[in-house]
Design an enzyme around this catalytic site. Structure first.
Site, PDB file in Angstrom:
ATOM      1  N   ASP A  43      20.673  30.642  15.069  1.00 24.18           N
ATOM      2  CA  ASP A  43      20.532  30.809  13.618  1.00 24.18           C
ATOM      3  C   ASP A  43      20.546  29.443  12.931  1.00 24.18           C
ATOM      4  O   ASP A  43      20.291  29.330  11.729  1.00 24.18           O
ATOM      5  CB  ASP A  43      21.596  31.758  13.045  1.00 24.18           C
ATOM      6  N   SER A  44      20.786  28.389  13.727  1.00 28.30           N
ATOM      7  CA  SER A  44      20.664  27.017  13.214  1.00 28.30           C
ATOM      8  C   SER A  44      19.214  26.696  12.851  1.00 28.30           C
ATOM      9  O   SER A  44      18.943  25.640  12.280  1.00 28.30           O
ATOM     10  CB  SER A  44      21.186  26.007  14.242  1.00 28.30           C
ATOM     11  N   ASP A  82      20.222  34.729  18.550  1.00 27.67           N
ATOM     12  CA  ASP A  82      21.466  34.555  17.791  1.00 27.67           C
ATOM     13  C   ASP A  82      21.488  35.562  16.643  1.00 27.67           C
ATOM     14  O   ASP A  82      20.620  35.523  15.762  1.00 27.67           O
ATOM     15  CB  ASP A  82      21.474  33.117  17.243  1.00 27.67           C
ATOM     16  N   GLU A 114      29.060  35.564  16.758  1.00 29.64           N
ATOM     17  CA  GLU A 114      30.158  34.637  16.442  1.00 29.64           C
ATOM     18  C   GLU A 114      31.437  35.425  16.179  1.00 29.64           C
ATOM     19  O   GLU A 114      31.409  36.421  15.450  1.00 29.64           O
ATOM     20  CB  GLU A 114      29.815  33.814  15.191  1.00 29.64           C
ATOM     21  N   GLU A 179      32.684  25.951  20.263  1.00 29.44           N
ATOM     22  CA  GLU A 179      32.157  24.921  19.362  1.00 29.44           C
ATOM     23  C   GLU A 179      33.294  24.271  18.569  1.00 29.44           C
ATOM     24  O   GLU A 179      34.181  24.951  18.029  1.00 29.44           O
ATOM     25  CB  GLU A 179      31.142  25.556  18.387  1.00 29.44           C
TER      26      GLU A 179
HETATM   27  O1  KIV Z   1      22.715  28.405  16.195  1.00 22.54           O
HETATM   28  C1  KIV Z   1      23.054  27.527  16.999  1.00 22.54           C
HETATM   29  O2  KIV Z   1      22.397  26.491  17.160  1.00 22.54           O
HETATM   30  C2  KIV Z   1      24.278  27.736  17.747  1.00 22.54           C
HETATM   31  C3  KIV Z   1      24.676  26.670  18.704  1.00 22.54           C
HETATM   32  C4  KIV Z   1      25.373  25.590  17.977  1.00 22.54           C
HETATM   33  C5  KIV Z   1      25.504  27.195  19.809  1.00 22.54           C
HETATM   34  O3  KIV Z   1      24.925  28.710  17.576  1.00 22.54           O
END
Ligand code: KIV
Length: 262
Positions: A43-44, A82, A114, A179
């Site tokens: 989701d980044s 994600d 998460e 993290e």
């Molecule tokens: O969304 C993301 O990039 C993440 C990583 C930091 C593990 O959750």
């Protein structure tokens, strides 16, 4: 093709492995061909590709759009979708439906959530949806954490994180992202759970390591957090290339005969 069973085997063998985020077709193809065994459609994508301030605004539809592109590019990697903010925190039923969409429409093989959503993890696993956990600094809780702060610094918080990791393991997760926590806490978790841990800002003791691809390639402007190591400076390289193009166009040098049809 890499599977969740390969990851379990690597943990048993003590073999460390890389994971990277991927958001589009050509990058997924390159990472896959380079032998990266696990790709996370994180989701980044929200703050690194789509220009949002943090990961909160990205929607299920946007995530699926990127997941489909990645799944078209990667042929060998284990692909993890994600779950975006509020796609799984509202109800188990909605979470199952959204997680299922990642597999059914997005071409993913697993999902990541998460936080210690124990019953949810179990509900997904029992429906044949492999789950990657994520503890420590969980960016979807940025406001609750009061910013992107290293977590589990106190003894009490470290014990809580350890307990959550054990509970998630019992819920059936196949791996666990850690993290933004002290290396020593990550070492304790890694040594006490049977599933592989994958660290980001969690020190060297995790079974795997993950970086955000735009960080690794040096695409972002400004400074990077301490845990990021840019292995390239593509921002500089791209600027150099587009400036060279612009200069040649402005000078009437492009296209030359070699790049024109007679
Ligand atoms: O969304 C993301 O990039 C993440 C990583 C930091 C593990 O959750």
């Amino acid at each position: 093709m890499a599977t969740i069973h390969d990851l379990a085997g690597w943990k048993r063998e003590g073999r460390k492995f890389p994971m990277l985020t991927a958001y589009d077709f050509p990058t997924a193809q390159i990472l896959d061909e380079a032998g990266i065994p696990v790709l996370l459609v994180g989701d980044s994508v929200a703050n690194n590709i789509l220009g949002y301030e943090n990961t909160l605004p990205v929607t299920m539809e946007e995530m699926l759009h990127h997941a489909r592109a990645v799944s078209r590019g990667a042929k060998n990697a284990l692909l993890v979708g994600d779950m975006p903010f509020l796609s799984y925190q509202t109800s188990t039923e909605e979470a199952i439906r959204n997680a299922g969409r990642f597999l059914k429409e997005g071409g993913m093989h697993a999902v990541k959530i998460e936080g210690p959503f124990l019953d949810l993890a179990e509900a997904l696993v029992s429906r044949g949806i492999p789950v990657m956990g994520h503890l420590g600094l969980t960016p979807q809780s940025v406001h609750a954490m009061g910013g992107y702060r290293v977590q589990a610094r106190s003894d009490e918080a470290a014990e809580r994180l350890l307990a959550d990791a054990h509970s998630l393991e019992k819920s059936g997760i196949f791996s666990l992202v850690l993290e933004g926590i002290p290396s020593e806490v990550a070492r304790r978790v890694t040594e006490s759970v049977s599933v592989p841990t994958i660290g980001i800002g969690a020190g060297p003791h995790c079974d795997g390591q993950v970086l955000v691809i735009t960080d690794l390639l040096g695409l972002g402007g400004g400074t990077y957090p301490k845990f990021v190591k840019p292995y390239a400076n593509l921002r500089e390289e791209i600027t150099r290339a587009v400036r060279a193009f612009a200069d040649e166009v402005e000078a009437g040098e492009f296209p030359d005969q070699q790049h024109s049809y007679s």
